[in-house]
Design a protein around this motif. Sequence first.
Motif, PDB file in Angstrom:
ATOM      1  N   UNK A 119       0.692  -1.278  -0.012  1.00  0.00           N
ATOM      2  CA  UNK A 119       0.051   0.012   0.052  1.00  0.00           C
ATOM      3  C   UNK A 119       0.733   1.340  -0.116  1.00  0.00           C
ATOM      4  N   UNK A 120       1.835   1.294   0.822  1.00  0.00           N
ATOM      5  CA  UNK A 120       2.880   2.373   0.681  1.00  0.00           C
ATOM      6  C   UNK A 120       3.356   2.724  -0.545  1.00  0.00           C
ATOM      7  N   UNK A 121       3.763   1.694  -1.380  1.00  0.00           N
ATOM      8  CA  UNK A 121       4.503   1.704  -2.752  1.00  0.00           C
ATOM      9  C   UNK A 121       3.504   2.077  -3.779  1.00  0.00           C
ATOM     10  N   UNK A 122       2.047   1.384  -3.390  1.00  0.00           N
ATOM     11  CA  UNK A 122       1.259   1.695  -4.331  1.00  0.00           C
ATOM     12  C   UNK A 122       0.714   3.196  -4.376  1.00  0.00           C
ATOM     13  N   UNK A 123       0.637   3.843  -3.317  1.00  0.00           N
ATOM     14  CA  UNK A 123       0.197   5.242  -2.982  1.00  0.00           C
ATOM     15  C   UNK A 123       1.137   6.195  -3.517  1.00  0.00           C
ATOM     16  N   UNK A 124       2.272   5.820  -3.383  1.00  0.00           N
ATOM     17  CA  UNK A 124       3.413   6.589  -3.952  1.00  0.00           C
ATOM     18  C   UNK A 124       3.492   6.705  -5.710  1.00  0.00           C
ATOM     19  N   UNK A 125       3.267   5.709  -6.321  1.00  0.00           N
ATOM     20  CA  UNK A 125       3.029   5.508  -7.721  1.00  0.00           C
ATOM     21  C   UNK A 125       1.739   6.331  -8.011  1.00  0.00           C
ATOM     22  N   UNK A 126       0.793   6.221  -7.408  1.00  0.00           N
ATOM     23  CA  UNK A 126      -0.742   6.967  -7.936  1.00  0.00           C
ATOM     24  C   UNK A 126      -0.400   8.309  -7.672  1.00  0.00           C
ATOM     25  N   UNK A 127       0.321   8.755  -6.492  1.00  0.00           N
ATOM     26  CA  UNK A 127       0.584  10.248  -6.297  1.00  0.00           C
ATOM     27  C   UNK A 127       1.448  10.646  -7.417  1.00  0.00           C
ATOM     28  N   UNK A 128       2.423   9.860  -7.783  1.00  0.00           N
ATOM     29  CA  UNK A 128       3.251  10.485  -8.982  1.00  0.00           C
ATOM     30  C   UNK A 128       2.560  10.508 -10.355  1.00  0.00           C
ATOM     31  N   UNK A 129       1.774   9.496 -10.795  1.00  0.00           N
ATOM     32  CA  UNK A 129       1.114   9.761 -12.057  1.00  0.00           C
ATOM     33  C   UNK A 129       0.171  10.481 -12.039  1.00  0.00           C
ATOM     34  N   UNK A 130      -0.777  10.982 -11.023  1.00  0.00           N
ATOM     35  CA  UNK A 130      -1.730  11.932 -10.897  1.00  0.00           C
ATOM     36  C   UNK A 130      -1.156  12.988 -10.112  1.00  0.00           C
ATOM     37  N   UNK A 131      -0.024  13.486  -9.888  1.00  0.00           N
ATOM     38  CA  UNK A 131       0.615  14.775  -9.497  1.00  0.00           C
ATOM     39  C   UNK A 131      -0.338  15.054  -8.072  1.00  0.00           C
ATOM     40  N   UNK A 132      -0.541  14.188  -7.136  1.00  0.00           N
ATOM     41  CA  UNK A 132      -1.230  14.451  -6.132  1.00  0.00           C
ATOM     42  C   UNK A 132      -0.086  14.351  -4.994  1.00  0.00           C
ATOM     43  N   UNK A 133      -0.013  15.341  -3.955  1.00  0.00           N
ATOM     44  CA  UNK A 133       1.126  15.222  -2.714  1.00  0.00           C
ATOM     45  C   UNK A 133       0.575  14.255  -2.040  1.00  0.00           C
ATOM     46  N   UNK A 134       1.140  12.985  -1.827  1.00  0.00           N
ATOM     47  CA  UNK A 134       0.862  11.963  -0.858  1.00  0.00           C
ATOM     48  C   UNK A 134       1.969  12.004   0.284  1.00  0.00           C
ATOM     49  N   UNK A 135       3.070  12.919   0.421  1.00  0.00           N
ATOM     50  CA  UNK A 135       3.789  13.096   1.511  1.00  0.00           C
ATOM     51  C   UNK A 135       3.030  12.842   2.817  1.00  0.00           C
ATOM     52  N   UNK A 136       1.826  13.636   3.285  1.00  0.00           N
ATOM     53  CA  UNK A 136       1.410  13.236   4.605  1.00  0.00           C
ATOM     54  C   UNK A 136       0.674  11.811   4.678  1.00  0.00           C
ATOM     55  N   UNK A 137      -0.031  11.172   3.767  1.00  0.00           N
ATOM     56  CA  UNK A 137      -0.625   9.896   3.911  1.00  0.00           C
ATOM     57  C   UNK A 137       0.912   8.922   4.218  1.00  0.00           C
ATOM     58  N   UNK A 138       1.809   9.045   3.426  1.00  0.00           N
ATOM     59  CA  UNK A 138       2.871   8.073   3.525  1.00  0.00           C
ATOM     60  C   UNK A 138       3.502   8.312   4.868  1.00  0.00           C
TER      61      UNK A 138
END
Length: 327
Positions: free
Chosen positions: A271-290
């Motif tokens: 889930x951590x790796x998946x969220x990072x990829x999702x954020x990278x593709x859609x340009x969403x800052x996922x720093x806080x959830x990670x």
Amino acid sequence: MTDSVNDTPLEDTRLFCVPINEYFAKDCAEVLNVYRRIAESALDVPDEGLNTESVFCREVDVLHALPDSPLKEARGQLHSLIVDGGWLIWAHAIDHVRALEHDILMKPPPVWSPLALARVTLEGCAFNAYLYDPSITLTQRLARSASMRMAEAQNGIHASKGFGRQEKDYAEGQKAEAEQLLSDAGAVPKLSRRGDKLVGYTLDGEEAPLNHTISSQIASFLPEWAAGSYPLLSGAAHGRPWMIARSRSKTGLAGEAATVMAAVMVVMGAMESGIAVWGGFFGVDVTEPLSQMHSAREEFIPRSQVLAHAFQILAQGPQILKALNDE
């Protein structure tokens, strides 16, 4: 690992020999629930919309700039298939995390199922990353979509054979539609060396296999602290009879805390790796959830060890004291 391990009371304090207790199980289920809720929140599209400089938005702009033609329409459909397919895969993976939360709490405790459920979650997150990988080109992404679309059509034909002529005709019609779509998109079939089998598609010089080998991707997909776990999960899925036989005792089946711990750690990494990829593709800052996931994991690991061992030690205190005195 041999049966002789269980003959020594002291060995029972090692995690892989520790039975699942309800306090440990509850803690594992709760941390999975925390992860799942963080992931669901992270996957929400921001109210202000996506970053126009994101990989996704740039790819959409390129496709919209194409001259009106069957090629433009077909490539737009392939790109939409990637996005929609990714969302569906995410939903599937999240559902299996939810199932794992409940499975861990079962009585009697589960034996092999936590690893099987974790495997589905891991494969889903990894395949989603294969589709959303922000580092690949648009043409490579479209080639992957083309191969995925044809693989889906072929699977439909295979599945229809047991349901009669009507279903088979429908599946063949779907395959014909897929072939037309890929032809319009400029995707060229790639055949085996013998030329008798479709093995993938090429689009503007970019190739993608018809059947993506997920195991080759997982090692690099998972974070280092969870890497190397896929063979364990596959072994659990295919070795169910052995695991059940090994866990059988006079009082019934006894699931091990190590099995649950391995499943939880794999799901965390996926889930951590998946969220990072999702954020990278859609340009969403996922720093806080990670960061939230990281904190939850760091707090969970030492706490889970205490919960797993403490109740085992209390239950087998007399045996352990006797073994120490005998030495």
